[in-house]
Design a protein around this motif. Structure first.
Motif, PDB file in Angstrom:
ATOM      1  N   PHE A 256      -2.763   0.731 -14.213  1.00  0.00           N
ATOM      2  CA  PHE A 256      -4.043   0.637 -14.930  1.00  0.00           C
ATOM      3  C   PHE A 256      -5.176   1.131 -14.026  1.00  0.00           C
ATOM      4  O   PHE A 256      -6.036   1.913 -14.438  1.00  0.00           O
ATOM      5  N   ALA A 257      -5.153   0.682 -12.761  1.00  0.00           N
ATOM      6  CA  ALA A 257      -6.198   1.078 -11.812  1.00  0.00           C
ATOM      7  C   ALA A 257      -6.134   2.575 -11.534  1.00  0.00           C
ATOM      8  O   ALA A 257      -7.170   3.240 -11.432  1.00  0.00           O
ATOM      9  N   ARG A 258      -4.932   3.105 -11.417  1.00  0.00           N
ATOM     10  CA  ARG A 258      -4.824   4.557 -11.171  1.00  0.00           C
ATOM     11  C   ARG A 258      -5.389   5.334 -12.357  1.00  0.00           C
ATOM     12  O   ARG A 258      -6.012   6.372 -12.183  1.00  0.00           O
TER      13      ARG A 258
ATOM     14  N   LEU B 289      -7.815   4.239 -14.312  1.00  0.00           N
ATOM     15  CA  LEU B 289      -9.270   4.112 -14.210  1.00  0.00           C
ATOM     16  C   LEU B 289      -9.826   5.064 -13.154  1.00  0.00           C
ATOM     17  O   LEU B 289     -10.907   5.611 -13.304  1.00  0.00           O
ATOM     18  N   LYS B 290      -9.056   5.249 -12.076  1.00  0.00           N
ATOM     19  CA  LYS B 290      -9.528   6.113 -10.994  1.00  0.00           C
ATOM     20  C   LYS B 290      -9.263   7.595 -11.264  1.00  0.00           C
ATOM     21  O   LYS B 290      -9.620   8.450 -10.466  1.00  0.00           O
TER      22      LYS B 290
ATOM     23  N   GLU C 120      -1.562  -1.102 -23.470  1.00  0.00           N
ATOM     24  CA  GLU C 120      -2.270  -0.128 -22.634  1.00  0.00           C
ATOM     25  C   GLU C 120      -1.516   1.196 -22.508  1.00  0.00           C
ATOM     26  O   GLU C 120      -1.984   2.105 -21.820  1.00  0.00           O
TER      27      GLU C 120
ATOM     28  N   SER D 178       3.278  -7.530 -14.463  1.00  0.00           N
ATOM     29  CA  SER D 178       1.851  -7.306 -14.721  1.00  0.00           C
ATOM     30  C   SER D 178       1.132  -6.785 -13.482  1.00  0.00           C
ATOM     31  O   SER D 178       0.111  -6.099 -13.602  1.00  0.00           O
ATOM     32  N   VAL D 179       1.659  -7.077 -12.298  1.00  0.00           N
ATOM     33  CA  VAL D 179       1.053  -6.532 -11.077  1.00  0.00           C
ATOM     34  C   VAL D 179       1.242  -5.014 -11.048  1.00  0.00           C
ATOM     35  O   VAL D 179       0.317  -4.257 -10.741  1.00  0.00           O
TER      36      VAL D 179
ATOM     37  N   ILE E 109      -6.234   9.013 -11.436  1.00  0.00           N
ATOM     38  CA  ILE E 109      -5.057   9.527 -10.719  1.00  0.00           C
ATOM     39  C   ILE E 109      -3.906   9.600 -11.712  1.00  0.00           C
ATOM     40  O   ILE E 109      -3.377   8.572 -12.136  1.00  0.00           O
TER      41      ILE E 109
ATOM     42  N   GLN F 176       0.815  -1.213   0.000  1.00  0.00           N
ATOM     43  CA  GLN F 176       0.000   0.000   0.000  1.00  0.00           C
ATOM     44  C   GLN F 176       0.848   1.262   0.000  1.00  0.00           C
ATOM     45  O   GLN F 176       0.317   2.357  -0.155  1.00  0.00           O
TER      46      GLN F 176
ATOM     47  N   ASN G  45       1.672  -3.243 -13.718  1.00  0.00           N
ATOM     48  CA  ASN G  45       0.745  -2.784 -14.763  1.00  0.00           C
ATOM     49  C   ASN G  45      -0.645  -2.559 -14.170  1.00  0.00           C
ATOM     50  O   ASN G  45      -1.322  -1.576 -14.493  1.00  0.00           O
ATOM     51  N   GLY G  46      -1.064  -3.496 -13.324  1.00  0.00           N
ATOM     52  CA  GLY G  46      -2.418  -3.417 -12.757  1.00  0.00           C
ATOM     53  C   GLY G  46      -2.605  -2.203 -11.866  1.00  0.00           C
ATOM     54  O   GLY G  46      -3.666  -1.570 -11.876  1.00  0.00           O
ATOM     55  N   ILE G  47      -1.569  -1.862 -11.099  1.00  0.00           N
ATOM     56  CA  ILE G  47      -1.670  -0.669 -10.245  1.00  0.00           C
ATOM     57  C   ILE G  47      -1.759   0.579 -11.121  1.00  0.00           C
ATOM     58  O   ILE G  47      -2.587   1.472 -10.891  1.00  0.00           O
TER      59      ILE G  47
END
Lengths: 343, 321
Positions: free
Chosen positions: A141-143, A145-146, A177, A134-135, A148, A119, A137-139
């Protein structure tokens, strides 16, 4: 698409240049001394499991850490004590994890280099190489989407990891992406004992960037100034929206894979080549030549770092080990789903 | 109005996307195309930017979901077929399943596995992998057998703070129908008595529920009353409901479509034998698929998996003991 990296803003300014060099050097020095302490503790039988050193890779690692902001994401690998500290990991986290303190971030459930604080953007590596890309990448990607903006994710790898399916899938995913990912590959000539001619057949690992549509940059991993410039530039490009960046640093691992390994397979020709130079010594010479610091200053920093490391070791050694009777043997966070404790 | 098992899965995802801004769907062909089975039909249009096609990279698909979960999202991953999840296996069992235990940061991802045999699908589009995921600590493995459970358990899966492997049976997609979506449901981890009986307990899950019920109907014409337990969730496994049923009937037959070795049926028998040995009037039995890859040809496929006929035959043998 091998690209020439021009110096980013801060490094272009004399004061900032001095500051980033000195900061990186101090993390290199602290990492070298911390690693040496771990090696000593290992030989004394004070550490359970393996010990993995970053000797010879500190310039690259420190340059990666100092190029990131605290709000970025960092997935270091096994030789990144310098980068971890530069990103903000306390020495105590490293020491507690190696010594198995119940108060460390992994509380004895995982050890040595498998530590982090997800965190806070510092990811604890699993052992499967390439799996952290890829993990990250996921953070990122999520930022996105949010909503940020502005984060960069850096992942450290060795050249061996570039042979994995995970590397291929994740670098392609980041390119599709257009994620602000910086992959830092330490080409240290051996993956455990396997030499490069048994690992890959492309002329240069930067060639791999071309196939993915990813900008690739080569750097001399023994040269702190070059690492700061190239990685700083790659991070700036990723942050500016230019998509994933692949940095390939050439260097030599100046130790075994772990402290259990005498590295007898490393050929003398490589040790005696420019790749085999010690980045810490080179950095000291360079800083003196640039008149950024002198030998007396290095000695002060060295004793400060030793004191800090000794204090952390002394503290962790006084702390309780994990207690199997007090341990919650539960792998799920949903408490009532945990069943069958194996009794 | 009626709704199919597949439509229930689509509706649950629409519901999750509507109610929770943290939810997004990522997988191969799930976007404008709506998924290989149309489980995400129109969702990309209804929720722009939140239903996204992925490259054919199961490892990176799951890895991305784990990262997004760390960042507070609730990703739903569609594996096009359960069989292909083996390419993403490492990220599921070593990354997602260990994260909470190692770091105390939970990993709320849902991995949808369209699974199980359908006629003509062959070795690589038919597999049942619930046992192999249930083997790993840190995963929840759900196997809904009804339209209502498909809907409510998928919604529950998204809400669970742990990684969930959601096994949805392809054979049930189009043919299984309900009048309406449920407004309430049994909690996750509770099995259901699908049919009451007093002579023998069949414990099963997913599509095998219907083979078991058909077998029970056949045996009813012979005077036997067979109790059928639908596990709903294989991990956690509701041992209490199983043992209570065996206490009533004294006989246990476990039926699973997966391969026999080390599977869910073996786990159920191990637990009943350990916890309810004295309740058993006969040795517990199980019936699984044959220990070969799943065959392509319908003649072979029908003989490879348990059917109402083979379940009834196994039950008769057990009732004679």
């Amino acid at each position: 698409m091998l690209q020439t990296v021009t110096g980013p803003g801060p490094v272009g300014q004399a004061g900032a240049l001095r500051e980033s060099h000195l900061a990186a050097y101090r993390f290199m020095l602290r990492a070298r001394l911390l690693d040496e302490k771990f090696a000593t503790l290992y030989r004394a039988g004070k550490i359970q499991g393996g010990v993995f050193l970053g000797r010879g890779q500190e310039a690259l690692s420190a340059a990666t850490g100092v190029s990131l902001k605290k709000t970025d994401v960092f997935a270091p690998l096994i030789r990144d004590a310098a980068g971890r500290m530069a990103f903000g990991e306390p020495i105590l986290d490293a020491v507690r994890t190696y010594l198995g303190s119940a108060l460390g971030p992994m509380r004895g459930r995982d050890g040595n280099v498998h530590r982090g604080r997800p965190q806070q953007g510092l990811l604890p590596m699993i052992s499967h190489l390439g799996a952290m890309i890829s993990v990250v990448n996921g953070i990122l990607f999520a930022r996105r989407l949010k909503g940020i903006p502005g984060s960069v994710g850096a992942v450290c790898l060795g050249e061996g990891a570039t042979s994995t399916g995970s590397f291929h899938e994740a670098l392609n995913q980041a390119a599709v992406e257009k994620l602000p990912l910086v992959l830092v590959v330490a080409n240290n000539q051996y993956a455990y004992s396997t030499p490069n001619d048994r690992q890959f057949a492309c002329a240069d690992l930067t060639d791999k960037g071309v196939g993915y549509g990813v900008a690739a940059h080569a750097v001399d991993g023994t040269d702190l100034s070059a690492c700061l410039e190239v990685i700083g530039g790659a991070v700036a490009r990723a942050r500016a929206g230019h998509g994933p960046q692949l940095v390939v640093a050439s260097l030599l691992r100046l130790c075994g894979h772990g402290e259990h390994d005498d590295a007898s397979y490393i050929v003398p020709k490589l040790k005696n080549s420019p790749l085999g130079r010690d980045c810490l010594k080179l950095a000291e010479e360079s800083l003196q030549q640039k008149q950024f610091a002198d030998a007396a200053q290095f000695a002060v920093w060295r004793s400060e770092a030793i004191r800090e490391i000794e204090e952390a070791v002394a503290q962790a050694q006084r702390e309780p080990a994990p207690d199997p009777y007090a341990e919650k043997w539960e792998a799920l966070s949903t408490e009532n789903f945990n069943e069958g404790q194996g009794e | 109005m009626s709704i199919t098992y597949l439509e229930a899965i689509r509706e649950a995802q629409a519901h999750a996307l509507r109610d929770d801004p943290r939810v997004f769907i990522y997988g191969q062909d799930v976007g404008a195309f709506g998924g290989a089975f149309k489980a995400t039909k129109n969702l990309a249009k209804e929720y722009p930017g939140r239903v996204l096609d992925a490259p054919i990279s199961e490892d990176a698909i799951v890895g991305l979901a784990v990262g997004a979960a760390i960042e507070g999202m609730r990703p739903i991953i569609e594996m096009q077929f359960a069989d292909f999840s083996t390419v993403g296996f490492n990220q599921i069992v070593n990354q997602a399943a260990t994260l909470f235990w190692r770091t105390q940061v939970s990993c709320p991802i849902t991995v949808r596995l369209p699974f199980g045999g359908t006629s003509g699908s062959g070795p690589f589009h038919s597999q049942s992998l619930e046992a192999i995921y249930a083997h790993y600590p840190g995963l929840v493995v759900l196997t809904p057998a009804t339209v209502e459970d498909a809907y409510s358990m998928l919604l529950a899966a998204v809400a669970i703070d742990d990684p969930v492997v959601f096994c949805e049976h392809k054979l049930l997609y189009y043919h299984l129908k309900a009048d309406k979506l449920p407004s309430e449901a049994l909690p996750i981890g509770k099995a259901r008595i699908a049919r009451e009986g007093r002579d023998l307990t069949i414990v099963t899950y997913s599509a095998m529920l219907y083979e078991a019920i058909d077998a029970a109907k056949e045996l009813a014409t012979e005077g036997w009353e067979i109790e059928v337990v639908d596990l709903r969730s294989v991990k956690p496994l509701d041992t209490d409901t199983i043992v209570a049923s065996v206490a009533r009937t004294g006989r246990l037959l476990c039926v699973g479509e997966a391969w026999p070795w080390g599977g869910v049926t073996a786990e159920v028998i191990a637990r009943v034998t350990a916890e309810g040995y004295g309740l058993l009037d006969a040795p517990p039995q199980r019936l699984n698929a044959k220990d070969t890859p799943v065959p392509y040809h319908p003649n072979l496929w029908a003989a490879h998996r348990p059917t109402a006929r083979s379940v009834a035959a196994a039950a008769r043998n057990l009732l004679r003991q």
